[in-house]
Design a protein around this motif. Sequence first.
Motif, PDB file in Angstrom:
ATOM      1  N   UNK A  14       0.839  -1.195   0.000  1.00 51.28           N
ATOM      2  CA  UNK A  14       0.000   0.000   0.000  1.00 51.28           C
ATOM      3  C   UNK A  14       0.879   1.252   0.000  1.00 51.28           C
ATOM      4  N   UNK A  15       0.231   2.403  -0.196  1.00 49.31           N
ATOM      5  CA  UNK A  15       0.961   3.669  -0.180  1.00 49.31           C
ATOM      6  C   UNK A  15       1.615   3.923   1.173  1.00 49.31           C
ATOM      7  N   UNK A  16       1.016   3.382   2.241  1.00 49.20           N
ATOM      8  CA  UNK A  16       1.585   3.561   3.582  1.00 49.20           C
ATOM      9  C   UNK A  16       2.715   2.569   3.862  1.00 49.20           C
ATOM     10  N   UNK A  17       2.976   1.652   2.912  1.00 40.61           N
ATOM     11  CA  UNK A  17       4.065   0.693   3.071  1.00 40.61           C
ATOM     12  C   UNK A  17       3.648  -0.640   3.666  1.00 40.61           C
ATOM     13  N   UNK A  18       2.351  -0.807   3.947  1.00 36.52           N
ATOM     14  CA  UNK A  18       1.857  -2.066   4.519  1.00 36.52           C
ATOM     15  C   UNK A  18       1.783  -3.131   3.425  1.00 36.52           C
ATOM     16  N   UNK A  19       2.194  -4.363   3.763  1.00 33.33           N
ATOM     17  CA  UNK A  19       2.176  -5.486   2.824  1.00 33.33           C
ATOM     18  C   UNK A  19       0.912  -6.311   3.062  1.00 33.33           C
ATOM     19  N   UNK A  20       0.178  -6.577   1.983  1.00 32.55           N
ATOM     20  CA  UNK A  20      -1.048  -7.376   2.070  1.00 32.55           C
ATOM     21  C   UNK A  20      -0.862  -8.630   1.225  1.00 32.55           C
ATOM     22  N   UNK A  21      -1.158  -9.802   1.805  1.00 31.86           N
ATOM     23  CA  UNK A  21      -1.064 -11.073   1.093  1.00 31.86           C
ATOM     24  C   UNK A  21      -2.461 -11.577   0.764  1.00 31.86           C
TER      25      UNK A  21
ATOM     26  N   UNK B 189       9.050  -9.919   2.956  1.00 34.86           N
ATOM     27  CA  UNK B 189      10.391  -9.344   2.797  1.00 34.86           C
ATOM     28  C   UNK B 189      10.655  -8.944   1.345  1.00 34.86           C
ATOM     29  N   UNK B 190      10.302  -9.836   0.401  1.00 35.17           N
ATOM     30  CA  UNK B 190      10.521  -9.517  -1.019  1.00 35.17           C
ATOM     31  C   UNK B 190       9.609  -8.390  -1.487  1.00 35.17           C
ATOM     32  N   UNK B 191       8.379  -8.381  -1.033  1.00 30.06           N
ATOM     33  CA  UNK B 191       7.415  -7.375  -1.470  1.00 30.06           C
ATOM     34  C   UNK B 191       7.777  -5.993  -0.935  1.00 30.06           C
ATOM     35  N   UNK B 192       8.494  -5.924   0.160  1.00 33.07           N
ATOM     36  CA  UNK B 192       8.892  -4.631   0.725  1.00 33.07           C
ATOM     37  C   UNK B 192       9.730  -3.821  -0.250  1.00 33.07           C
ATOM     38  N   UNK B 193      10.350  -4.466  -1.222  1.00 30.64           N
ATOM     39  CA  UNK B 193      11.240  -3.780  -2.165  1.00 30.64           C
ATOM     40  C   UNK B 193      10.534  -3.241  -3.409  1.00 30.64           C
ATOM     41  N   UNK B 194       9.234  -3.468  -3.554  1.00 34.08           N
ATOM     42  CA  UNK B 194       8.541  -3.000  -4.756  1.00 34.08           C
ATOM     43  C   UNK B 194       7.910  -1.629  -4.511  1.00 34.08           C
ATOM     44  N   UNK B 195       7.484  -0.997  -5.597  1.00 30.24           N
ATOM     45  CA  UNK B 195       6.817   0.299  -5.514  1.00 30.24           C
ATOM     46  C   UNK B 195       5.381   0.114  -5.020  1.00 30.24           C
ATOM     47  N   UNK B 196       4.863   1.053  -4.223  1.00 36.61           N
ATOM     48  CA  UNK B 196       3.463   0.968  -3.800  1.00 36.61           C
ATOM     49  C   UNK B 196       2.532   0.923  -5.014  1.00 36.61           C
ATOM     50  N   UNK B 197       1.502   0.094  -4.937  1.00 37.34           N
ATOM     51  CA  UNK B 197       0.566  -0.073  -6.047  1.00 37.34           C
ATOM     52  C   UNK B 197       0.887  -1.265  -6.924  1.00 37.34           C
ATOM     53  N   UNK B 198       2.157  -1.657  -6.971  1.00 39.09           N
ATOM     54  CA  UNK B 198       2.539  -2.846  -7.736  1.00 39.09           C
ATOM     55  C   UNK B 198       2.129  -4.096  -6.974  1.00 39.09           C
ATOM     56  N   UNK B 199       2.139  -5.230  -7.669  1.00 41.29           N
ATOM     57  CA  UNK B 199       1.793  -6.505  -7.048  1.00 41.29           C
ATOM     58  C   UNK B 199       2.798  -7.563  -7.462  1.00 41.29           C
ATOM     59  N   UNK B 200       3.078  -8.482  -6.549  1.00 45.20           N
ATOM     60  CA  UNK B 200       3.973  -9.601  -6.853  1.00 45.20           C
ATOM     61  C   UNK B 200       3.135 -10.867  -6.840  1.00 45.20           C
ATOM     62  N   UNK B 201       3.239 -11.630  -7.914  1.00 48.59           N
ATOM     63  CA  UNK B 201       2.565 -12.923  -7.994  1.00 48.59           C
ATOM     64  C   UNK B 201       3.589 -13.985  -7.637  1.00 48.59           C
ATOM     65  N   UNK B 202       3.406 -14.602  -6.462  1.00 47.71           N
ATOM     66  CA  UNK B 202       4.274 -15.683  -6.003  1.00 47.71           C
ATOM     67  C   UNK B 202       3.619 -16.997  -6.407  1.00 47.71           C
ATOM     68  N   UNK B 203       4.357 -17.825  -7.102  1.00 41.33           N
ATOM     69  CA  UNK B 203       3.825 -19.105  -7.562  1.00 41.33           C
ATOM     70  C   UNK B 203       4.769 -20.225  -7.171  1.00 41.33           C
ATOM     71  N   UNK B 204       4.226 -21.247  -6.532  1.00 43.17           N
ATOM     72  CA  UNK B 204       4.975 -22.449  -6.211  1.00 43.17           C
ATOM     73  C   UNK B 204       4.506 -23.520  -7.190  1.00 43.17           C
ATOM     74  N   UNK B 205       5.390 -23.872  -8.126  1.00 45.96           N
ATOM     75  CA  UNK B 205       5.040 -24.787  -9.212  1.00 45.96           C
ATOM     76  C   UNK B 205       5.637 -26.157  -8.925  1.00 45.96           C
TER      77      UNK B 205
END
Length: 163
Positions: A42-49, A106-122
Amino acid sequence: MSDLIAIVYPTEEKAEEVRQRLFELQKDYLVTLGDVVIATKTDSGKIKLNQMVNTTAAGAVSGSFWGLLIGILFLNPLIGVAVGAASGALGGALTDVGINDSFMKDLTANIEPGNAVLFTLVHSMTADKVLKDISAFGGVVLKTSLDETKEQVLRDALQKVSA
Protein backbone atom coordinates in the motif's frame (compact mmCIF):
# COMPACT_ATOMS: atom_id res chain seq x y z
CA MET A 1 10.87 -30.73 -6.62
CA SER A 2 8.94 -27.45 -6.66
CA ASP A 3 10.03 -24.16 -8.17
CA LEU A 4 9.28 -20.71 -6.79
CA ILE A 5 8.59 -17.93 -9.27
CA ALA A 6 7.90 -14.32 -8.20
CA ILE A 7 6.84 -11.86 -10.91
CA VAL A 8 6.05 -8.16 -10.40
CA TYR A 9 3.02 -6.68 -12.17
CA PRO A 10 1.99 -3.00 -12.32
CA THR A 11 -1.36 -3.61 -10.60
CA GLU A 12 -3.06 -6.17 -8.39
CA GLU A 13 -5.70 -6.64 -11.10
CA LYS A 14 -3.06 -7.69 -13.65
CA ALA A 15 -1.56 -10.18 -11.16
CA GLU A 16 -5.06 -11.56 -10.51
CA GLU A 17 -5.60 -12.03 -14.27
CA VAL A 18 -2.42 -14.10 -14.45
CA ARG A 19 -3.39 -16.11 -11.37
CA GLN A 20 -6.78 -16.94 -12.90
CA ARG A 21 -5.06 -17.94 -16.15
CA LEU A 22 -2.73 -20.25 -14.20
CA PHE A 23 -5.77 -21.89 -12.58
CA GLU A 24 -7.21 -22.48 -16.07
CA LEU A 25 -3.91 -23.99 -17.22
CA GLN A 26 -3.97 -26.23 -14.17
CA LYS A 27 -7.41 -27.51 -15.21
CA ASP A 28 -5.86 -28.37 -18.58
CA TYR A 29 -3.09 -30.32 -16.77
CA LEU A 30 -0.35 -28.03 -18.10
CA VAL A 31 0.79 -26.91 -14.65
CA THR A 32 0.50 -28.22 -11.09
CA LEU A 33 0.42 -25.43 -8.53
CA GLY A 34 1.31 -25.77 -4.87
CA ASP A 35 0.51 -22.19 -3.89
CA VAL A 36 -0.29 -18.94 -5.69
CA VAL A 37 -0.26 -15.71 -3.66
CA ILE A 38 -0.59 -12.08 -4.69
CA ALA A 39 1.30 -9.64 -2.47
CA THR A 40 0.72 -5.90 -2.68
CA LYS A 41 2.26 -2.88 -1.01
CA THR A 42 0.00 0.00 0.00
CA ASP A 43 0.96 3.67 -0.18
CA SER A 44 1.59 3.56 3.58
CA GLY A 45 4.06 0.69 3.07
CA LYS A 46 1.86 -2.07 4.52
CA ILE A 47 2.18 -5.49 2.82
CA LYS A 48 -1.05 -7.38 2.07
CA LEU A 49 -1.06 -11.07 1.09
CA ASN A 50 -3.99 -12.38 -0.98
CA GLN A 51 -3.73 -16.14 -0.40
CA MET A 52 -5.56 -18.98 -2.19
CA VAL A 53 -6.74 -20.50 1.10
CA ASN A 54 -7.81 -18.67 4.24
CA THR A 55 -6.47 -21.02 6.91
CA THR A 56 -8.18 -19.05 9.71
CA ALA A 57 -11.65 -19.51 8.19
CA ALA A 58 -10.98 -23.15 7.32
CA GLY A 59 -9.81 -23.80 10.89
CA ALA A 60 -12.90 -22.11 12.33
CA VAL A 61 -15.24 -24.25 10.21
CA SER A 62 -13.43 -27.44 11.10
CA GLY A 63 -13.27 -26.48 14.77
CA SER A 64 -16.99 -25.66 14.81
CA PHE A 65 -17.84 -29.09 13.49
CA TRP A 66 -15.69 -30.92 16.02
CA GLY A 67 -16.85 -28.61 18.81
CA LEU A 68 -20.48 -29.30 17.93
CA LEU A 69 -19.85 -33.03 17.95
CA ILE A 70 -18.11 -32.92 21.33
CA GLY A 71 -20.75 -30.49 22.65
CA ILE A 72 -23.53 -32.92 21.72
CA LEU A 73 -21.75 -35.65 23.67
CA PHE A 74 -21.61 -33.42 26.77
CA LEU A 75 -25.13 -32.01 26.22
CA ASN A 76 -23.98 -28.45 25.50
CA PRO A 77 -23.58 -28.03 21.73
CA LEU A 78 -23.52 -24.20 21.70
CA ILE A 79 -20.51 -23.95 23.98
CA GLY A 80 -18.88 -26.76 21.99
CA VAL A 81 -19.35 -24.86 18.72
CA ALA A 82 -18.02 -21.61 20.22
CA VAL A 83 -14.95 -23.21 21.77
CA GLY A 84 -14.33 -25.35 18.67
CA ALA A 85 -14.59 -22.37 16.31
CA ALA A 86 -12.27 -20.24 18.44
CA SER A 87 -9.64 -22.95 18.80
CA GLY A 88 -9.92 -23.86 15.10
CA ALA A 89 -9.52 -20.23 14.03
CA LEU A 90 -6.49 -19.83 16.28
CA GLY A 91 -4.94 -23.01 14.90
CA GLY A 92 -5.68 -21.88 11.34
CA ALA A 93 -4.16 -18.45 11.92
CA LEU A 94 -0.97 -20.03 13.20
CA THR A 95 -0.74 -22.42 10.24
CA ASP A 96 1.38 -21.40 7.25
CA VAL A 97 1.05 -23.64 4.21
CA GLY A 98 2.80 -23.19 0.89
CA ILE A 99 5.14 -20.24 0.47
CA ASN A 100 6.48 -18.73 3.71
CA ASP A 101 4.59 -15.52 4.55
CA SER A 102 7.58 -13.66 6.01
CA PHE A 103 9.64 -14.50 2.89
CA MET A 104 6.92 -13.00 0.67
CA LYS A 105 6.62 -9.89 2.84
CA ASP A 106 10.39 -9.34 2.80
CA LEU A 107 10.52 -9.52 -1.02
CA THR A 108 7.41 -7.37 -1.47
CA ALA A 109 8.89 -4.63 0.73
CA ASN A 110 11.24 -3.78 -2.16
CA ILE A 111 8.54 -3.00 -4.76
CA GLU A 112 6.82 0.30 -5.51
CA PRO A 113 3.46 0.97 -3.80
CA GLY A 114 0.57 -0.07 -6.05
CA ASN A 115 2.54 -2.85 -7.74
CA ALA A 116 1.79 -6.50 -7.05
CA VAL A 117 3.97 -9.60 -6.85
CA LEU A 118 2.57 -12.92 -7.99
CA PHE A 119 4.27 -15.68 -6.00
CA THR A 120 3.82 -19.11 -7.56
CA LEU A 121 4.97 -22.45 -6.21
CA VAL A 122 5.04 -24.79 -9.21
CA HIS A 123 5.26 -28.54 -8.67
CA SER A 124 5.39 -29.38 -12.38
CA MET A 125 4.58 -27.77 -15.71
CA THR A 126 4.78 -28.07 -19.44
CA ALA A 127 7.08 -25.07 -19.57
CA ASP A 128 6.89 -24.12 -23.25
CA LYS A 129 3.06 -24.03 -23.32
CA VAL A 130 2.67 -22.26 -19.97
CA LEU A 131 5.35 -19.70 -20.80
CA LYS A 132 3.79 -18.98 -24.19
CA ASP A 133 0.44 -18.40 -22.50
CA ILE A 134 1.50 -16.17 -19.60
CA SER A 135 4.14 -14.19 -21.50
CA ALA A 136 1.31 -12.15 -23.04
CA PHE A 137 0.75 -10.54 -19.62
CA GLY A 138 4.31 -9.20 -19.32
CA GLY A 139 5.78 -8.60 -15.88
CA VAL A 140 9.24 -8.44 -14.34
CA VAL A 141 10.88 -11.44 -12.70
CA LEU A 142 11.69 -10.62 -9.08
CA LYS A 143 13.01 -13.99 -7.92
CA THR A 144 12.97 -17.64 -8.95
CA SER A 145 14.44 -20.94 -7.89
CA LEU A 146 14.84 -21.96 -11.54
CA ASP A 147 18.27 -22.70 -12.96
CA GLU A 148 19.93 -19.76 -14.74
CA THR A 149 19.02 -20.93 -18.26
CA LYS A 150 15.32 -21.38 -17.50
CA GLU A 151 15.19 -18.12 -15.58
CA GLN A 152 16.69 -16.24 -18.53
CA VAL A 153 14.13 -17.80 -20.90
CA LEU A 154 11.37 -16.60 -18.56
CA ARG A 155 12.86 -13.09 -18.31
CA ASP A 156 13.21 -12.83 -22.09
CA ALA A 157 9.64 -13.99 -22.72
CA LEU A 158 8.18 -11.48 -20.27
CA GLN A 159 10.36 -8.61 -21.52
CA LYS A 160 9.09 -8.97 -25.10
CA VAL A 161 5.70 -7.71 -23.94
CA SER A 162 7.05 -5.07 -21.56
CA ALA A 163 9.30 -3.55 -24.22
